[in-house]
Design a protein around this motif. Structure first.
Motif, mmCIF file in Angstrom:
data_model
loop_
_atom_site.group_PDB
_atom_site.id
_atom_site.type_symbol
_atom_site.label_atom_id
_atom_site.label_comp_id
_atom_site.label_asym_id
_atom_site.label_seq_id
_atom_site.Cartn_x
_atom_site.Cartn_y
_atom_site.Cartn_z
ATOM 1 N N GLU A 20 -0.624 6.913 -6.979
ATOM 2 C CA GLU A 20 -0.457 5.463 -6.944
ATOM 3 C C GLU A 20 -1.250 4.870 -5.794
ATOM 4 N N GLU A 21 -2.092 3.865 -6.088
ATOM 5 C CA GLU A 21 -2.801 3.141 -5.039
ATOM 6 C C GLU A 21 -1.866 2.181 -4.320
ATOM 7 N N THR A 22 -1.035 1.498 -5.105
ATOM 8 C CA THR A 22 -0.043 0.581 -4.540
ATOM 9 C C THR A 22 1.305 0.873 -5.186
ATOM 10 N N ARG A 36 -10.989 1.343 -4.163
ATOM 11 C CA ARG A 36 -9.726 0.962 -3.527
ATOM 12 C C ARG A 36 -9.685 -0.532 -3.258
ATOM 13 N N ILE A 61 0.839 -1.192 0.000
ATOM 14 C CA ILE A 61 0.000 0.000 0.000
ATOM 15 C C ILE A 61 0.874 1.241 0.000
ATOM 16 N N ASN A 62 0.445 2.229 -0.744
ATOM 17 C CA ASN A 62 1.188 3.478 -0.853
ATOM 18 C C ASN A 62 1.034 4.309 0.412
ATOM 19 N N VAL A 113 -8.810 -2.184 -6.500
ATOM 20 C CA VAL A 113 -7.394 -2.048 -6.873
ATOM 21 C C VAL A 113 -6.521 -2.960 -6.016
#
Length: 322
Positions: free
Chosen positions: A96-98, A188, A87-88, A191
């Motif tokens: 960026e989500e990850t 989320r 996780i970001n 993703v």
């Protein structure tokens, strides 16, 4: 022991001492001890170093430098390529989500590459500097994987708590639910699930194949980490389904509310349609309109219209329309 290092792009390099600690690669250390190099993937010097001087196979170097990656594990005779996602938590990577961490693992060296700061890596660096870290490359990989997984738990738990509150609010017709927040949770979860599902398979493959080559990994510990990732994937599946149910429920309530409003508008229009017809008929500018010359004409018309409304309401009630 001198190491071939890139001219720039080295975030840090540590030599494990085998007792849970580490020293910088530039310092004197015990010869033959495993080395951990953490590199900036976008640095041109690192890219040249991987291609020419790092003793990394060309196909592995290309995979380590790929722009868009999905979690996977590739076991080779000379090492293991492992690409994972976390996780970001880096503010500089807001879009960026990850974020990805790329690992090239051999018995005596661990290369990790990043684009953005990865907190799981920071955790392990601090543990090694405090003398409480891993003693082997295999154990170091396991600890990084554990921290990547552990840091996902509070995020997913927070999403679940928010969704629980929304589910409770959805039962209250008067409560206002933040639809943007609900959509954000659903997106989320989608993703994270997109990357966690293949990450579970990559870790399972690493546990099966790489564990035989890299001594020091406790199979039970690694299996427990895989089980935790599996539970997170299942939690994300449940979150997506529950968020969809809440959204469907909100859409249904909105449709019901609109239908109810339209129904009452139709009732009002039905009541006033005959009245409008009568008043429009009496408002034409021609002679012979009844009551035009009578002082009681308006009162009589008002009484007639009131009686007409009462009659319409009575008919609608008998017909169970209201």
């Amino acid at each position: 022991m001198d190491l071939d290092l890139p001219d720039s792009g080295l975030v840090f390099g540590l030599r494990l001492d085998g007792r849970g600690g580490a020293v910088p690669v530039a310092a004197d250390g015990e010869a033959g001890r495993p080395v951990w190099l953490h590199l900036e993937r976008h640095d041109p010097a690192v890219q040249r170093w991987l291609a020419a001087a790092a003793a990394v196979p060309a196909s592995v170097a290309r995979a380590l430098l790929e722009e868009d990656t999905r979690p996977r594990c590739v076991v080779r005779p000379d090492g293991v390529l492992l690409i994972l996602r976390g996780i970001n938590f880096d503010p500089s990577a807001e879009h960026e989500e990850t974020i990805a961490i790329r690992l090239w693992i051999t018995a005596g060296r661990l290369l990790t590459l990043r684009r953005y700061r990865i907190m799981a890596v920071t955790d392990q660096r601090e543990a090694l500097e405090a003398g409480e870290g891993a003693s082997t490359v295999a154990e170091l990989v396991l600890r990084i994987v554990e921290r990547l997984t552990a840091r996902m738990v509070p995020e997913i738990d927070g999403m679940e708590e928010s969704l629980v509150r929304m589910e409770v609010e959805a039962l209250d017709d008067g409560a206002a639910i933040d639809r943007d927040r609900l959509s954000a949770i659903r997106r989320r979860a989608l993703v994270l699930h997109r990357y966690l599902a293949p990450q579970r398979e990559a870790l399972a493959e690493f546990g099966r194949a790489a564990g035989e080559r890299l001594a020091g990994i406790d199979p039970l510990d690694f299996q427990e980490t895989i089980e935790r990732v599996t539970r997170l994937v299942e939690d994300l599946d449940a979150l997506r389904s529950r968020a969809a149910i809440v959204e469907d429920g909100l859409a249904l309530k909105t449709a019901e509310r609109m239908n109810r409003n339209m129904y009452w508008l139709s009732i009002v229009a039905t009541v006033f349609l005959p009245i409008g017809f009568v008043t429009g008929l009496l408002g034409v500018n021609v002679g012979g309109i009844p009551g035009a010359e009578s002082p009681w004409g308006f009162a009589g018309l008002a009484a007639l219209l009131a009686a007409l409304i009462a009659l319409e309401i009575w008919i609608m009630r008998r017909a169970r329309l209201i």
